[in-house]
Design a protein around this motif. Structure first.
Motif, mmCIF file in Angstrom:
data_model
loop_
_atom_site.group_PDB
_atom_site.id
_atom_site.type_symbol
_atom_site.label_atom_id
_atom_site.label_comp_id
_atom_site.label_asym_id
_atom_site.label_seq_id
_atom_site.Cartn_x
_atom_site.Cartn_y
_atom_site.Cartn_z
ATOM 1 N N CYS A 115 0.740 4.236 -2.977
ATOM 2 C CA CYS A 115 0.496 5.501 -2.364
ATOM 3 C C CYS A 115 1.765 6.404 -2.966
ATOM 4 N N ASP A 116 2.960 5.924 -2.959
ATOM 5 C CA ASP A 116 3.839 6.765 -3.153
ATOM 6 C C ASP A 116 3.719 6.986 -4.889
ATOM 7 N N PHE A 141 0.825 7.451 7.848
ATOM 8 C CA PHE A 141 0.369 6.452 6.912
ATOM 9 C C PHE A 141 0.918 5.178 7.754
ATOM 10 N N THR A 175 0.982 9.718 -5.386
ATOM 11 C CA THR A 175 1.268 10.785 -5.123
ATOM 12 C C THR A 175 2.431 11.285 -6.168
ATOM 13 N N GLU A 214 -1.472 2.263 8.899
ATOM 14 C CA GLU A 214 -1.573 1.327 8.078
ATOM 15 C C GLU A 214 -0.511 -0.031 8.264
ATOM 16 N N ARG A 239 0.782 -1.270 0.147
ATOM 17 C CA ARG A 239 0.178 0.015 0.059
ATOM 18 C C ARG A 239 0.920 1.056 -0.006
#
Length: 178
Positions: free
Chosen positions: A44-45, A132, A48, A136, A40
């Motif tokens: 996300c990286d 995060f 972004t 997570e 995840r």
């Protein structure tokens, strides 16, 4: 194609991917959960990075009416790199040299382009990543601090509280996934 985004640190992606695979092979509930969290984080990286690629690149490089400031583009590229790797020990002296500026001029340009000091931006990006990780993953607060290159967990906690408005432990409990 214009939609294609490239990760610049492929060797680091390879290390993380290998770690994800090894965690999945162990086939224990806790290692699978950590592997999912790593995956995840990678996604996300990437998201972004993709959003910033679209936001910071000029719409049309060939349009003579479109002002294109190479300096602005380079600073925004640097911001994306900081977002990708907030734990890196960033140095304004090294970056200024890389950009061909004095350190003071680099700091001035950076603040003008981003609205923040270089150090404040790095701290904000580290806290975002910490948020995060706290939400997570099952990493302890000290493990999160260490993963973001903090040598002192108490210093990390102070900076986290300053940015997030609450200590990391409170963040984790109030933002825990159900």
């Amino acid at each position: 194609p214009a939609e294609m985004i490239c990760w610049r640190k492929l060797e680091e992606i390879d290390v993380i991917s290998s770690r994800i695979v090894s965690l999945q092979i162990e086939d224990l509930p806790e290692t699978i959960a950590v592997g999912h969290a790593y995956f995840r984080a990678l996604l996300c990286d990437y998201i972004t990075l993709a959003e910033h690629e679209r936001a910071t690149l000029p719409r049309d490089h060939d349009d003579k009416n479109t002002p294109f400031n190479q300096q602005t583009h380079e600073i925004h590229k640097l911001v994306r790199q900081i977002e990708e790797w907030p734990s890196r020990p960033w140095s304004t002296a090294e970056l200024a040299q890389e950009f061909g500026y004095s350190e003071g001029h680099f700091r001035s340009i950076f603040r003008r382009e981003t609205g923040m000091s270089f150090q404040d931006l790095v701290i904000h990006k580290r806290v975002l990543r910490a948020q995060f990780l706290l939400t997570e993953t099952g990493l302890s607060i000290s493990e999160v601090a260490e993963s973001l290159n903090y040598k002192d967990v108490y210093y990390f906690s102070r900076q986290f509280k300053q940015i997030a408005g609450m200590p990391p432990k409170v963040w984790r409990t109030t933002h825990a996934r159900q």
